[in-house]
Design a protein around this motif. Structure first.
Motif, PDB file in Angstrom:
ATOM      1  N   VAL A   6       5.252  15.825   4.002  1.00 41.06           N
ATOM      2  CA  VAL A   6       4.655  15.092   2.887  1.00 41.06           C
ATOM      3  C   VAL A   6       4.688  13.592   3.154  1.00 41.06           C
ATOM      4  N   ALA A   7       5.826  13.106   3.639  1.00 43.77           N
ATOM      5  CA  ALA A   7       5.955  11.674   3.938  1.00 43.77           C
ATOM      6  C   ALA A   7       4.976  11.267   5.032  1.00 43.77           C
ATOM      7  N   TYR A   8       4.877  12.065   6.071  1.00 39.68           N
ATOM      8  CA  TYR A   8       3.984  11.736   7.186  1.00 39.68           C
ATOM      9  C   TYR A   8       2.524  11.713   6.723  1.00 39.68           C
ATOM     10  N   LYS A   9       2.127  12.703   5.951  1.00 40.82           N
ATOM     11  CA  LYS A   9       0.738  12.771   5.481  1.00 40.82           C
ATOM     12  C   LYS A   9       0.398  11.560   4.618  1.00 40.82           C
ATOM     13  N   ALA A  10       1.298  11.193   3.699  1.00 40.36           N
ATOM     14  CA  ALA A  10       1.042  10.040   2.822  1.00 40.36           C
ATOM     15  C   ALA A  10       0.978   8.748   3.618  1.00 40.36           C
ATOM     16  N   ALA A  11       1.884   8.587   4.591  1.00 37.04           N
ATOM     17  CA  ALA A  11       1.902   7.364   5.381  1.00 37.04           C
ATOM     18  C   ALA A  11       0.662   7.249   6.260  1.00 37.04           C
ATOM     19  N   MET A  12       0.280   8.340   6.909  1.00 32.34           N
ATOM     20  CA  MET A  12      -0.896   8.309   7.783  1.00 32.34           C
ATOM     21  C   MET A  12      -2.172   8.028   6.990  1.00 32.34           C
ATOM     22  N   THR A  13      -2.269   8.622   5.804  1.00 30.32           N
ATOM     23  CA  THR A  13      -3.448   8.379   4.966  1.00 30.32           C
ATOM     24  C   THR A  13      -3.551   6.895   4.612  1.00 30.32           C
ATOM     25  N   THR A  14      -2.422   6.312   4.208  1.00 26.24           N
ATOM     26  CA  THR A  14      -2.409   4.898   3.831  1.00 26.24           C
ATOM     27  C   THR A  14      -2.727   3.997   5.014  1.00 26.24           C
TER      28      THR A  14
ATOM     29  N   SER B  89       0.831  -1.207   0.000  1.00 25.71           N
ATOM     30  CA  SER B  89       0.000   0.000   0.000  1.00 25.71           C
ATOM     31  C   SER B  89       0.866   1.257   0.000  1.00 25.71           C
ATOM     32  N   LEU B  90       1.910   1.257   0.815  1.00 26.45           N
ATOM     33  CA  LEU B  90       2.814   2.409   0.837  1.00 26.45           C
ATOM     34  C   LEU B  90       3.558   2.539  -0.484  1.00 26.45           C
TER      35      LEU B  90
END
Length: 397
Positions: free
Chosen positions: A133-141, A69-70
């Motif tokens: 950006v990395a944190y937002k993408a990871a948390m969303t996933t 997913s990531l």
């Protein structure tokens, strides 16, 4: 004020500009180079394919789903698998990784047995943009996966899909990003940075308008052509420079914005008019500095001192409201601060002319102060415009 005399001063100023290759390059070549070298940097529009490291101690179906997913997110590109945090931290320091996830042992087993479980996400916060950006993408996933697992558990207990979703996510949060919904860095940074770079060019070039005359001892000639009228001098010397600077405004909005598909939400005509006002106000502030300092080098250094930190004090990278009051006060003394507030209203928010009246009024005030201050300084230094004044000036060490 005589239009015949102004035309004569303008012709003289055009010759001065053309004969000075450095000034010609600063006014025309430098903006072209800056615009077309900075704009492509953000052509990808968003942070993409950050190298991601994985520590998978669970090696389960769930852990593989998390990694896939990531990896499927456009923000990440899987760099490799690791066995320990020490190796991960080493690759962070060498720049091989920008993000990593550590999945503990028995993650899937603990979740199935009803126990709480957690994963560790590491991000490079030395670069705030990359880290966020990395944190937002990871948390969303991860949140999406977590809600999906909760829904399956409730559905296994006989709940419908709607009921399972409501239980798994009882408070629905709907995010509505305004004005830049796709977090486009090209729109955000290029649209805001290039006008400030233009301001630097205008300010540095304008401080040379009078200081160069004093340095070269040509003030007497200028005084003779103007027939002693200071208004003729200011207007005649300003118009050629303003024409060149305003042509850069057309270069920015008509060519650079078009080539790199940078959208303008508001009226393009209003944006041009607002940029024109900004350029003129900055030019006359620079002209005032040019009259204030007799020394060419000092005038240039003053312009650099004002223009270099201008982008920081616009509130573009850090909110002005969060700055200490001395910094906010200093920011209020810069034309760029007021300009950027109104510019964003037109450029990003689609605001009309009535919405930028306060900012336009502030820029017009800078214009009046610069223009009036220039005339006032010339009046008090009128003696330096005579042959006697020139001799005294040349005798000054």
């Amino acid at each position: 004020m005589s239009f015949t005399i102004i035309k004569a001063i303008m012709r003289r100023e055009w010759q001065r500009i053309k004969s000075r290759k450095t000034l010609w390059a600063l006014i025309l070549v430098m903006p072209f180079v800056v615009f077309f070298s900075l704009a492509p940097i953000y052509e990808r529009q968003a942070v993409r394919e950050l190298p991601l490291g994985v520590i998978d101690h669970d090696r389960s179906t769930l852990s593989r789903i998390i990694v896939r997913s990531l990896e499927s997110s456009p923000t990440f590109a899987l760099y490799g698998y690791y066995e320990d945090l020490q190796t991960v931290e080493k690759d962070f320091k060498t720049g091989k990784l920008q993000a990593a996830i550590a999945i503990p042992e028995n993650l899937e087993k603990d979740l199935k047995s009803g126990k709480s479980a957690h994963v560790v996400f590491l991000k490079n916060s030395a670069n705030i943009i990359v880290g966020n950006v990395a944190y937002k993408a990871a948390m969303t996933t991860l949140q999406t996966l977590s809600i999906g697992m909760e829904m399956k558990k409730f559905q296994a207990g006989g709940a419908s899909s709607a009921q399972a979703l409501e239980r798994a996510h009882p408070i629905a949060i709907e995010t509505l990003p305004l004005y830049n919904p796709f977090y486009n860095y090209e729109t955000y940074l290029v649209g805001g940075l290039l006008p400030i770079m233009l301001q630097m060019v205008v300010l540095i070039a304008s401080v040379l308008v009078f200081s160069s005359e004093l340095k070269e001892g040509t003030v007497q000639e200028l005084w003779r052509i103007s027939e002693g009228n200071m208004l003729n001098i200011v207007v005649g010397k300003s118009l050629p420079h303003l024409f060149l600077h305003l042509s850069n405004v057309f270069l920015l909005t008509g060519i650079v914005f078009t080539i790199f598909r940078i959208p303008v939400q508001g009226s393009l005509f209003l944006l041009l008019a607002y940029l024109f006002l900004f350029v003129v106000s900055v030019f006359f502030v620079g002209m005032f500095i040019s009259c204030l300092f007799r020394n060419n080098v000092l005038a240039t250094e003053a312009a650099i001192f004002i223009s270099t930190p201008a982008f920081i004090f616009t509130g573009y990278t850090f909110p002005l409201e969060a700055m200490p009051w001395p910094h906010r006060f200093y920011a209020s003394l810069l034309p760029s601060t007021h300009f950027m507030t109104g510019y964003l209203k037109i450029f990003s928010m689609g605001e009309g002319w009535h919405g930028v009246l306060p900012e336009a009024g502030a820029l017009f005030l800078f214009l009046l102060i610069g223009f009036g201050g220039t005339l006032l300084l010339m009046f008090f230094r009128k003696e330096q415009m005579t042959a006697t004044g020139i001799k005294k000036l040349e005798a000054t060490p």
